[in-house]
Design a protein around this motif. Structure first.
Motif, PDB file in Angstrom:
ATOM      1  N   GLY A  33      35.656 -34.950 -99.554  1.00  0.00           N
ATOM      2  CA  GLY A  33      36.799 -34.125 -98.324  1.00  0.00           C
ATOM      3  C   GLY A  33      38.130 -34.725 -98.897  1.00  0.00           C
ATOM      4  N   ARG A  94      36.891 -26.234 -97.488  1.00  0.00           N
ATOM      5  CA  ARG A  94      36.762 -25.818 -96.145  1.00  0.00           C
ATOM      6  C   ARG A  94      37.038 -26.878 -95.202  1.00  0.00           C
ATOM      7  NH1 ARG A  94      36.604 -21.527 -98.280  1.00  0.00           N
ATOM      8  NH2 ARG A  94      35.037 -20.086 -98.029  1.00  0.00           N
ATOM      9  N   LYS A  96      36.843 -28.978 -91.588  1.00  0.00           N
ATOM     10  CA  LYS A  96      35.641 -29.260 -90.780  1.00  0.00           C
ATOM     11  C   LYS A  96      35.871 -28.013 -89.557  1.00  0.00           C
ATOM     12  CE  LYS A  96      34.834 -33.367 -90.116  1.00  0.00           C
ATOM     13  NZ  LYS A  96      34.885 -34.728 -89.583  1.00  0.00           N
ATOM     14  N   HIS A  97      37.149 -28.006 -89.082  1.00  0.00           N
ATOM     15  CA  HIS A  97      37.284 -27.093 -88.075  1.00  0.00           C
ATOM     16  C   HIS A  97      36.906 -25.562 -88.573  1.00  0.00           C
ATOM     17  CE1 HIS A  97      40.959 -25.517 -89.926  1.00  0.00           C
ATOM     18  NE2 HIS A  97      41.282 -26.803 -89.807  1.00  0.00           N
ATOM     19  N   ALA A 100      32.419 -26.140 -88.539  1.00  0.00           N
ATOM     20  CA  ALA A 100      31.478 -26.561 -87.135  1.00  0.00           C
ATOM     21  C   ALA A 100      32.347 -26.423 -86.173  1.00  0.00           C
ATOM     22  CB  ALA A 100      31.645 -27.974 -87.752  1.00  0.00           C
ATOM     23  N   LEU A 102      32.816 -28.516 -83.172  1.00  0.00           N
ATOM     24  CA  LEU A 102      33.028 -30.121 -82.577  1.00  0.00           C
ATOM     25  C   LEU A 102      33.474 -30.175 -81.400  1.00  0.00           C
ATOM     26  CD1 LEU A 102      33.376 -31.863 -85.944  1.00  0.00           C
ATOM     27  CD2 LEU A 102      31.388 -31.778 -84.830  1.00  0.00           C
ATOM     28  N   ASN A 257      26.477 -41.866 -91.306  1.00  0.00           N
ATOM     29  CA  ASN A 257      26.867 -41.039 -89.769  1.00  0.00           C
ATOM     30  C   ASN A 257      26.541 -42.139 -88.725  1.00  0.00           C
ATOM     31  OD1 ASN A 257      26.740 -38.752 -91.568  1.00  0.00           O
ATOM     32  ND2 ASN A 257      24.463 -39.063 -92.042  1.00  0.00           N
ATOM     33  N   ASP A 281      35.814 -40.412 -89.350  1.00  0.00           N
ATOM     34  CA  ASP A 281      34.665 -39.215 -89.515  1.00  0.00           C
ATOM     35  C   ASP A 281      33.488 -39.628 -89.520  1.00  0.00           C
ATOM     36  OD1 ASP A 281      36.951 -37.125 -89.221  1.00  0.00           O
ATOM     37  OD2 ASP A 281      36.819 -36.722 -91.641  1.00  0.00           O
ATOM     38  N   TYR A 284      33.178 -38.645 -85.907  1.00  0.00           N
ATOM     39  CA  TYR A 284      33.531 -37.230 -85.775  1.00  0.00           C
ATOM     40  C   TYR A 284      33.100 -36.339 -86.827  1.00  0.00           C
ATOM     41  CZ  TYR A 284      36.595 -33.389 -84.190  1.00  0.00           C
ATOM     42  OH  TYR A 284      37.064 -32.174 -83.748  1.00  0.00           O
ATOM     43  N   ARG A 285      31.845 -36.068 -86.852  1.00  0.00           N
ATOM     44  CA  ARG A 285      31.139 -35.111 -87.716  1.00  0.00           C
ATOM     45  C   ARG A 285      29.987 -34.289 -87.031  1.00  0.00           C
ATOM     46  NH1 ARG A 285      30.854 -37.913 -91.926  1.00  0.00           N
ATOM     47  NH2 ARG A 285      29.278 -37.161 -92.924  1.00  0.00           N
ATOM     48  N   ILE A 286      29.567 -33.397 -87.810  1.00  0.00           N
ATOM     49  CA  ILE A 286      28.587 -32.629 -87.250  1.00  0.00           C
ATOM     50  C   ILE A 286      27.564 -33.405 -86.629  1.00  0.00           C
ATOM     51  CG2 ILE A 286      26.674 -30.695 -87.936  1.00  0.00           C
ATOM     52  CD1 ILE A 286      28.709 -29.711 -90.158  1.00  0.00           C
TER      53      ILE A 286
END
Length: 341
Positions: A33, A94, A96-97, A100, A102, A257, A281, A284-286
């Motif tokens: 990332g 890609r 995150k927005h 996913a 969120l 996570n 993150d 703030y993740r899937i």
């Protein structure tokens, strides 16, 4: 061969980089990332792993791309475009927005102006005076020591008779956690300093009765020795209701996570905004189903700019470049460190 968290092979001379490049593979993928954390050498190193000699030798890359781009010459846009075209066939990026849906993420700004205490002001002035005296005598390394001392004073004045009123950031933390407790939500506190981790663990035990888990470089990564870091974190997540975990930005800033937490407090700041965002993150993740709130509590004074206020401004300016992987979100240089002082 697929490397996750591939930014770990960003240093050409590091053993992990040499080990990765020594593997024989017909096809290589580097997943990260933060392809550029410190400088464009990070990018060269990743591509030298993926397709050796695509960008030439490191010295050639430095001469043709890195130096002109990082010097920010007027003509650097053409060089950036040339570099983009070179790597474009090899890159799938890609945000995150893009991939996913969120919940919203909110940065809480009213904690960036916590008034400095009288004790902190006295200690801060003492460090400043000591720095000037030692630097005039030609002592080396005094600037970095002074900055570290100022940083720690802002976090908490470690004095024998210091009370919570002498530590306004700690007082802010208690009040903030009281509010979060009423919502029955979970909190991650990031700080890389062991002394601060120990202080906060004791403070949270006294004020909330929480035996808070701290995950840092001492925590096990081998499941045969004990719970893995993710195992420790899973146990934290499985606890119902309000809870707090303390993590090292350096040791646990990536690779785990913690979606059950939706409050992220950066009690002390990283030198690098990319690493700070990686740490955020973790929550703030899937898989996150609540709005996430991010806090950067900062000690401020009316009559001068504290270390934390200056650092916040510098990190904010660098973060604005974060979406452009070819404009490095660099760590602070000596010149920037001097500007903080």
């Amino acid at each position: 061969m697929i490397c996750d968290e591939a930014q770990k092979i960003k240093v050409p001379t590091a053993m992990v980089t040499k080990a990765a490049k020594a593997q024989k593979a017909d096809f290589k993928i580097a997943c990260t990332g933060t392809p550029v954390e410190n400088s464009l050498v990070d990018l060269w190193c990743l591509f030298d792993f993926i397709q050796e000699n695509l960008m030439g030798s490191l010295s050639e890359f430095n001469k043709e791309y890195r130096r002109p781009i990082e010097k920010k010459d007027d003509e650097d846009n053409a060089i950036i475009d040339e570099l983009r075209q070179l790597i474009e066939p090899q890159v799938l990026r890609r945000m995150k927005h893009d991939v996913a849906e969120l919940p919203a993420k909110h940065e809480i700004n009213d904690c960036k102006n916590i008034e400095i205490s009288t004790l902190q002001r006295t200690l801060y002035k003492q460090v400043s005076n000591d720095y000037r005296s030692l630097s005039e005598q030609g002592h080396k390394g005094v600037m970095l020591k002074a900055l570290h001392d100022m940083r720690m004073i802002c976090a908490h004045p470690f004095q024998e008779k210091a009370t919570i009123k002498d530590s306004p950031k700690a007082e802010w933390l208690i009040n903030t956690l009281e509010t979060i407790k009423q919502k029955n939500e979970k909190v991650i506190i990031f700080t890389e300093f062991r002394a601060i981790q120990v202080f906060l663990k004791r403070l949270l035990l006294e004020r909330f009765g929480l035996n808070v888990t701290t995950v840092n470089g001492d925590s096990n990564t081998n499941s045969r020795v004990g719970l893995t870091r993710q195992g420790i974190i899973d146990k934290f997540q499985e606890t119902n209701g309000f809870n707090v975990i303390i993590l090292s930005t350096v040791a646990v800033g990536f690779g785990v996570n913690i979606q059950k937490a939706n409050h992220v407090i950066h009690y002390t700041r990283s030198w690098n905004p990319a690493k700070e965002d990686q740490a955020t993150d973790r929550a703030y993740r899937i898989g996150q189903d609540k709005e996430v709130f991010v806090y950067y509590p900062s000690i401020a004074a009316d009559d001068f700019e504290t270390f934390e206020i200056k650092l916040d401004k510098l990190l904010s300016s660098k973060r604005s470049l974060a979406d452009d992987m070819l404009k490095p979100n660099v760590e602070l240089t000596q010149e920037l460190i001097q500007s903080i002082y």
